[in-house]
Design an enzyme around this catalytic site. Structure first.
Site, PDB file in Angstrom:
ATOM      1  N   GLU A 265     126.458  25.713  -5.967  1.00 41.09           N
ATOM      2  CA  GLU A 265     127.613  24.787  -5.910  1.00 41.09           C
ATOM      3  C   GLU A 265     127.351  23.588  -6.717  1.00 41.09           C
ATOM      4  O   GLU A 265     126.365  22.678  -6.432  1.00 41.09           O
ATOM      5  CB  GLU A 265     127.669  24.392  -4.201  1.00 41.09           C
ATOM      6  CG  GLU A 265     128.486  25.396  -3.418  1.00 41.09           C
ATOM      7  CD  GLU A 265     128.562  25.022  -1.922  1.00 41.09           C
ATOM      8  OE1 GLU A 265     128.679  23.619  -1.860  1.00 41.09           O
ATOM      9  OE2 GLU A 265     128.702  25.803  -1.034  1.00 41.09           O
ATOM     10  N   GLU A 319     141.277  23.263  -0.089  1.00 43.87           N
ATOM     11  CA  GLU A 319     141.298  24.103   1.025  1.00 43.87           C
ATOM     12  C   GLU A 319     141.940  23.125   2.216  1.00 43.87           C
ATOM     13  O   GLU A 319     141.091  22.427   2.688  1.00 43.87           O
ATOM     14  CB  GLU A 319     140.019  24.525   1.313  1.00 43.87           C
ATOM     15  CG  GLU A 319     139.490  25.591   0.335  1.00 43.87           C
ATOM     16  CD  GLU A 319     138.188  25.974   0.615  1.00 43.87           C
ATOM     17  OE1 GLU A 319     137.808  26.987   1.694  1.00 43.87           O
ATOM     18  OE2 GLU A 319     137.218  25.609  -0.286  1.00 43.87           O
ATOM     19  N   LYS A 322     139.853  22.440   5.791  1.00 45.07           N
ATOM     20  CA  LYS A 322     138.404  22.003   5.736  1.00 45.07           C
ATOM     21  C   LYS A 322     138.355  20.712   6.660  1.00 45.07           C
ATOM     22  O   LYS A 322     139.109  19.792   6.347  1.00 45.07           O
ATOM     23  CB  LYS A 322     137.732  21.840   4.485  1.00 45.07           C
ATOM     24  CG  LYS A 322     137.723  23.198   3.648  1.00 45.07           C
ATOM     25  CD  LYS A 322     136.589  23.077   2.649  1.00 45.07           C
ATOM     26  CE  LYS A 322     135.243  23.004   3.095  1.00 45.07           C
ATOM     27  NZ  LYS A 322     134.182  22.886   1.958  1.00 45.07           N
ATOM     28  N   GLU A 328     136.690  16.731   0.999  1.00 49.40           N
ATOM     29  CA  GLU A 328     136.382  18.061   1.267  1.00 49.40           C
ATOM     30  C   GLU A 328     137.577  19.065   1.116  1.00 49.40           C
ATOM     31  O   GLU A 328     137.350  20.169   0.948  1.00 49.40           O
ATOM     32  CB  GLU A 328     135.965  18.200   2.910  1.00 49.40           C
ATOM     33  CG  GLU A 328     134.640  17.665   3.129  1.00 49.40           C
ATOM     34  CD  GLU A 328     133.411  18.564   2.484  1.00 49.40           C
ATOM     35  OE1 GLU A 328     133.598  19.858   2.459  1.00 49.40           O
ATOM     36  OE2 GLU A 328     132.587  17.910   1.982  1.00 49.40           O
TER      37      GLU A 328
END
Length: 383
Positions: A265, A319, A322, A328
Site C-alpha cells: 500500500e 470509500e 471508512k 481515510e
C-alpha cells in the site's frame, strides 16, 4: 533417447515442488477497497481497470462478486484472509482448507487468483492476534499444498511501519526487538517458500505527522536536494525509495539478503482534516502521477538497483464508509461515480467535468444522455 527422456521427467518431478510463484508479475498495481455504498459494480470496475491497463489488484476479502466478474480477464488478484479469521485458522488447519475450497477454488483457474494475504497489518497491534499470525500463515500454505495450489497462489502478509524501530537513514533500518518473536519465524518460513516481504509505505503519513522537518518535495518525488545516507553514501531523492531500502536493510541484518520487498500500500489523500498536513488534490495528484511514472520505469532502488521496485497504490476509489479522519475516505484515484479524482493520465468511466452523472442498471449515463433518451421516448409515445 529413451534414457534422456526418463532423466528429464525425473528432473521435472524433483523440482516441480520448488517453483516459486509471485502474486505480482507487474510493477504497478491498485488496491480495490470496497468500504463504501456507492462505488461501481465489479463488472464496471473491470472495465475501468482494462481501460487503464491495470493488471494487478489487491482486494481485502474474497468477494465472490469480484472473483466471478474478473473471470477470464487475466487481471491478477491477491485476496485477503480477514483478520478476524486468523485465530481460528491458526488453531485449526481444516478451517483454512475449507475457506480456500469455498471462497477461492470455485473460481480457479478462470479467475487469476495469485496470492493470499493472511491478515493485514497484524504485527504491532493486539498481541493475541500477533501470536496467531505465523500458525495461520502455515495453515494456509499447508491447505494450498494439499489442494495442489502452492505453485499457483503465493502466501504473504502485509505490515505497517509499526514493525520498525528505525528507518532513517535507510542504513539504520531495523525491526523492533518486540516484533522478533513473530517476525523471526515468519521470515524463516517466507524465505523457505519464496514469498516476498510486503510493507505498507506512506510518505503521506510521515509528512502528515512531521511537516516541519520533512521536505514536501522529497515526499512527492519532486525536485529536491534529497539526502545522502552517511553509511552507504547513497543519495535518495524521494522518500518512497528510502522506505523500501530501509526494509531491505532491516531484512539484511537478519540474514535475508535475497528476499524481495514489495509495497502493498502507498498513496496520498486528496482531502483531510485541518490537522492533516498535505492532504489536498494537488499533492495527491503529484504523488500518484510521479509514483506511477517511477514504478513503470521498472528500476530498482539505490540499495537494491537490480531488484525492480513494485507497489500497489491505495486506493482505487474514495470509500465513504471508512472510519477515522477525513483522509481515510479520500485516497481514491477515482470518485465513487467512476470519474477521475484528479488527472494522472488515467481514463474514468464517466467525464469528471460533469457532476450530474447517474448509474442505471450497472452502467453509467450522463445527464445529457438521459435527456436525449427521455425526449425520444416522448416522441415515440406521441407519434
Amino acid at each position: 533417447m529413451a534414457n534422456s527422456s526418463f532423466i528429464f521427467i525425473c528432473f521435472l518431478l524433483l523440482f516441480s515442488g520448488s517453483i516459486v510463484v509471485h502474486a505480482m508479475t507487474g510493477t504497478y498495481g491498485i488496491n480495490y477497497g470496497k468500504v463504501s455504498d456507492n462505488i461501481p459494480a465489479p463488472e464496471d470496475v473491470l472495465r475501468l481497470l482494462r481501460m487503464n491497463k491495470i493488471k494487478n489488484i489487491r482486494i481485502y476479502d474474497a468477494d465472490s462478486r469480484v472473483l466471478r466478474a474478473f473471470s477470464g480477464s487475466g487481471i491478477e488478484i491477491s485476496v485477503c484472509l480477514p483478520n478476524e479469521l486468523l485465530k481460528d485458522v491458526s488453531r485449526n488447519g481444516s478451517i483454512a482448507l475449507e475457506w480456500i475450497q469455498v471462497n477461492l477454488q470455485p473460481y480457479l483457474p478462470g479467475t487469476s487468483i495469485r496470492g493470499i494475504a493472511v491478515g493485514n497489518e497484524i504485527l504491532g497491534g493486539d498481541t493475541s492476534i500477533s501470536e496467531a499470525l505465523v500458525p495461520a500463515v502455515r495453515s494456509v500454505y499447508r491447505a494450498l499444498r494439499r489442494l495442489g495450489l502452492t505453485n499457483t497462489i503465493e502466501v504473504s502478509t502485509p505490515h505497517s511501519e509499526a514493525i520498525f524501530s528505525s528507518t532513517y537513514p535507510p542504513s539504520n533500518g531495523t525491526f523492533k526487538e518486540s516484533m522478533m518473536p513473530y517476525l523471526g519465524p515468519l521470515l524463516h518460513f517466507f524465505n523457505r517458500v519464496g514469498s516476498p516481504f510486503y510493507i505498507n509505505a506512506y510518505p503521506f503519513l510521515a509528512y502528515k505527522f512531521d511537516p516541519s522537518h520533512i521536505d514536501i518535495n522529497y515526499a512527492l518525488f519532486q525536485p529536491n536536494k534529497g539526502i545522502v545516507d552517511p553509511k552507504t553514501k547513497l543519495h535518495y531523492d524521494n522518500m518512497f525509495d528510502a522506505m523500501v531500502d530501509a526494509t531491505y536493510v532491516a531484512l539484511e541484518k537478519l540474514g535475508y539478503t535475497k528476499m524481495q520487498v514489495i509495497v502493498s500500500e502507498t498513496g496520498w489523500a486528496s482531502k483531510g482534516d485541518d490537522n492533516e498536513a498535505g492532504a489536498d488534490p494537488k499533492n495527491a495528484r503529484t504523488y500518484n502521477f510521479n509514483l506511477h511514472k517511477r514504478l513503470m520505469k521498472k528500476k530498482g532502488t539505490p540499495y537494491r538497483p537490480k531488484m525492480m521496485a513494485k507497489g500497489y497504490v491505495f486506493a482505487l476509489f474514495n470509500e465513504n464508509l471508512k472510519p477515522g479522519p477525513t483522509s481515510e475516505r479520500n485516497f481514491g484515484l477515482f470518485k465513487a461515480d467512476g470519474s477521475i479524482a484528479y488527472d494522472i493520465g488515467f481514463k474514468g468511466l464517466v467525464s469528471s467535468a460533469s457532476s450530474k452523472d447517474f448509474v442505471l442498471q450497472g452502467r453509467f449515463w450522463s445527464s445529457q444522455s438521459l435527456i436525449i433518451v427521455a425526449c425520444t421516448i416522448i416522441l415515440v409515445l406521441f407519434m
